[in-house]
Design an enzyme around this catalytic site. Sequence first.
Site, PDB file in Angstrom:
ATOM      1  N   ASP A  79     -39.291 -10.865  -6.896  1.00 60.71           N
ATOM      2  CA  ASP A  79     -39.495  -9.966  -7.775  1.00 60.71           C
ATOM      3  C   ASP A  79     -39.039 -10.245  -9.179  1.00 60.71           C
ATOM      4  OD1 ASP A  79     -40.323  -8.268  -5.542  1.00 60.71           O
ATOM      5  OD2 ASP A  79     -38.998  -6.726  -5.717  1.00 60.71           O
ATOM      6  N   ASP A  80     -39.019  -9.624 -10.168  1.00 63.48           N
ATOM      7  CA  ASP A  80     -38.516  -9.766 -11.513  1.00 63.48           C
ATOM      8  C   ASP A  80     -39.321 -10.860 -12.337  1.00 63.48           C
ATOM      9  OD1 ASP A  80     -37.207  -7.407 -10.661  1.00 63.48           O
ATOM     10  OD2 ASP A  80     -35.293  -8.301 -10.760  1.00 63.48           O
ATOM     11  N   HIS A 130     -44.730  -5.297 -10.547  1.00 63.48           N
ATOM     12  CA  HIS A 130     -43.631  -4.897 -10.452  1.00 63.48           C
ATOM     13  C   HIS A 130     -42.960  -3.963 -11.574  1.00 63.48           C
ATOM     14  CE1 HIS A 130     -39.810  -4.833  -8.205  1.00 63.48           C
ATOM     15  NE2 HIS A 130     -38.902  -5.267  -9.300  1.00 63.48           N
ATOM     16  N   HIS A 134     -39.350  -2.340 -14.973  1.00 64.52           N
ATOM     17  CA  HIS A 134     -38.488  -2.422 -13.782  1.00 64.52           C
ATOM     18  C   HIS A 134     -37.872  -0.853 -13.508  1.00 64.52           C
ATOM     19  CE1 HIS A 134     -35.508  -2.940 -10.667  1.00 64.52           C
ATOM     20  NE2 HIS A 134     -36.227  -4.113 -10.367  1.00 64.52           N
ATOM     21  N   TYR A 171     -36.707  -0.508  -6.641  1.00 65.85           N
ATOM     22  CA  TYR A 171     -35.885   0.090  -5.544  1.00 65.85           C
ATOM     23  C   TYR A 171     -36.555   0.844  -4.545  1.00 65.85           C
ATOM     24  CZ  TYR A 171     -33.819  -0.145 -10.274  1.00 65.85           C
ATOM     25  OH  TYR A 171     -33.202  -0.536 -11.519  1.00 65.85           O
ATOM     26  N   HIS A 221     -35.662 -12.892  -5.469  1.00 66.17           N
ATOM     27  CA  HIS A 221     -35.653 -12.876  -6.752  1.00 66.17           C
ATOM     28  C   HIS A 221     -35.735 -14.077  -7.311  1.00 66.17           C
ATOM     29  CE1 HIS A 221     -33.890  -8.906  -5.751  1.00 66.17           C
ATOM     30  NE2 HIS A 221     -34.695  -8.262  -6.654  1.00 66.17           N
TER      31      HIS A 221
END
Length: 254
Positions: A79-80, A130, A134, A171, A221
């Site tokens: 992610d991210d 994603h 965020h 989340y 990540h």
Amino acid sequence: MDKQKKYFCVVAMVLILLSGYGKISDSAFRMRVTRMIAGEGMLRLVAAQYGQKAAEPVAETASDRSEKEEHPRVALTFDDGPHATYTPLLLDGLRKRGIHATFFLMGKNIRGNEEIVTQMQRDGHLIGNHTYDHVQLDKIPGDQACQQIIKTNNEIYEITGEYPMYLRPPYGAWPKDLELCVTMLPVFWDVDTLDWKSKNVRSVENIVKRQVKDGSIILMHDSFSTSVEAALEIADMLTEEGYDLVTADQLLVM
């Protein structure tokens, strides 16, 4: 569009229509409908709609797979990203190992890193959404949540020529009514490495060792050097233990 993508689009649309017309408001019935339409493997994607905690395993996929499958399978997901420094290092390491992973991109991180996204696609990785900033999708108005997703989809499309089909909600928060504005499927996880928190290679590896099983989706990540190091060591460890590392969609067997 290949048969698998067409199938998932049909599944998503059926669920959207049923939800929109209030035909599957009962959670237990909705779970049964999902099984009938998409098979048990799809439950990993739609877990949040039916009251499951995002980080909990939703369904075992190994028992549903053909007996011809010889090796357990897991998916590494990140992610991210994309991160200008660490994502290329991760891509290099995965390419050397012949491993495909899944990257859920933040829209705001894409500009200036277009070549990294192109390399992801070129290397055969699965690219997902994603959100743009965020955000926790159930904490903002529905129209804003939709824009967070659509804006990122457009950023990805401009580079790859394809709209992503899968989304990792930040989340693990997936509002029940969000499927009315997007025809994407949320992908959750059952192994949370907490790599962003510990920034410790050994800690991340130990979590995977304790929790991994056939069909696991591992959350990591690509924004930290420790995460890249841990991910590549985990890839080597799991390969040595006989696991096949695949993209998340490949675990959604029928």
